[in-house]
Scaffold this active site. Structure first.
Site: not given
Length: 307
Positions: A214, A266, A278
C-alpha cells in the site's frame, strides 16, 4: 456371542481414535503473493484472529509457511459488508439526476459491478458487466440511461453509475477551486500517474511496477508527481498536513488500521466522490471509501505538498 464381542471391541477402539479434522483448526500453506489480509478474506476470518491463533508478532509471511485457520471463527464485519454490496441491484434507475455526462466524452463506472443492457430498460437483456473504475465512451447521454460504446451492439448503462473522467471534468475543477487549500498537482496529473499501475499485483514490501504494497504504491505515485513520501504507511501518517474528511481533495491520503493493532497499517489515495485507489492486498484497484469505513477503523486524512 463371538460376533457381539467383536462388534463391542471395534466400537471401543473407535472411541479412542483421534478426532477428525473438523475439531481441529484447518491448516493453510502460504503461497507466493499471499498476505494476511488476503488469507483472512478468503477464509472468512480476520487478520487479528490469524495473528492470535498463530502467535504472530508481525504480518510478514514466507512461502511454504503453515498457518492454522480459526476453526470456529465468526464471519468478520467485512464479509457481511461485501456480500451486501454484491447483492445490491446493479442498475437502479433514479428519476433522473443532474449530470455533466455529454456525448463524446469518456466516463467512469462508479458502481461496484454495473449491468450493460441491450436497451434502456430494466427488462432488457444484460449483455455484459463493467467493474467500478472502468472507462467507457459516451455516445448518447440521457437522464436515466446512457448509450455507451460496448462491443458492436447498442449498449446502455444507468446514468446514475457514470461520472465524467476527472482528467477532463470542468465541474470537478470548479469544485476544487472553491477549496481554499489545494494540492500542488492537478487531478489530471494524479490520474496520469496512477492509472497505468492499475491491476499491478500486491507484493509485501513492493515499491516497483513489478508489485506494490500500500505505501509502496502511494510513494511511487507521489514520486511521479514530484513529491517524496516517507516509506511506510505509519510514517506517511506522521507527516503531511492533517485535513478533515469533509475537506479532502483528490490526491489526499487516507489511513486505516487494517491489521487490528490500534495503529495505522494501510494507506490509500483519495479520489473524491466516495472513491479511492490503493494496493489492497490483491492488486492495485479502485475501492469505495464507504466500504473501507465499514471494514476498518479510520485514522484520518493527510495532504502532502511540494511547496
Amino acid at each position: 456371542m463371538k460376533k457381539t464381542t467383536r462388534i463391542l471391541a471395534i466400537l471401543s477402539v473407535c472411541a479412542f481414535m483421534p478426532v477428525t479434522a473438523h475439531a481441529s483448526s484447518p491448516v493453510y500453506v502460504v503461497q507466493a503473493g499471499d498476505t494476511l489480509m488476503k488469507i483472512a478474506r478468503e477464509n472468512q476470518t480476520t487478520v487479528q484472529e490469524l495473528m492470535q491463533v498463530n502467535q504472530l508478532s508481525s504480518d510478514r509471511l514466507t512461502i511454504g509457511q503453515s498457518l492454522s485457520l480459526p476453526g470456529t471463527a465468526t464471519p468478520p464485519v467485512y464479509a457481511a459488508a461485501e456480500s451486501a454490496v454484491n447483492e445490491a441491484p446493479a442498475d437502479i434507475v433514479s428519476q433522473g439526476k443532474s449530470s455533466s455526462i455529454r456525448a463524446g466524452i469518456k466516463a467512469r463506472i462508479t458502481g461496484d459491478i454495473v449491468n450493460v443492457r441491450k436497451s434502456p430498460t430494466l427488462d432488457s437483456e444484460v449483455i455484459g458487466k463493467l467493474p467500478m473504475g472502468a472507462v467507457v465512451d459516451v455516445l448518447d447521454p440521457g437522464a436515466e440511461w446512457t448509450k455507451i460504446s460496448f462491443g458492436q451492439d447498442e449498449s446502455f448503462v444507468a446514468t446514475d453509475y457514470l461520472d465524467e473522467v476527472f482528467s477532463s471534468s470542468e465541474s470537478s475543477s470548479k469544485e476544487e477551486s472553491k477549496k481554499r487549500k489545494k494540492s500542488s498537482f492537478s487531478t489530471k496529473e494524479l490520474y496520469r500517474a496512477f492509472e497505468p499501475l492499475l491491476n499491478t499485483p500486491y507484493v509485501l514490501g513492493g515499491t516497483t511496477t513489478s508489485g506494490f504494497d500500500c505505501s509502496g504504491f502511494t510513494s511511487y505515485v507521489f514520486k511521479e508527481l514530484g513529491i517524496t513520501l516517507p516509506r511506510t504507511s505509519e510514517e506517511q501518517f506522521q507527516g503531511g498536513q492533517a485535513v478533515s474528511l469533509d475537506d479532502a481533495l483528490p490526491g489526499d491520503l487516507v489511513f486505516y488500521d487494517t491489521m487490528g493493532r490500534g495503529r495505522v497499517s494501510h494507506v490509500a489515495i483519495y479520489l473524491g466522490d466516495d472513491l479511492i485507489v490503493h494496493a489492497n492486498g490483491d492488486d492495485v484497484r479502485y475501492e469505495k471509501l464507504s466500504n473501507m469505513h465499514k471494514l476498518y477503523p479510520f485514522f484520518g486524512v493527510k495532504r502532502y505538498s511540494d511547496e
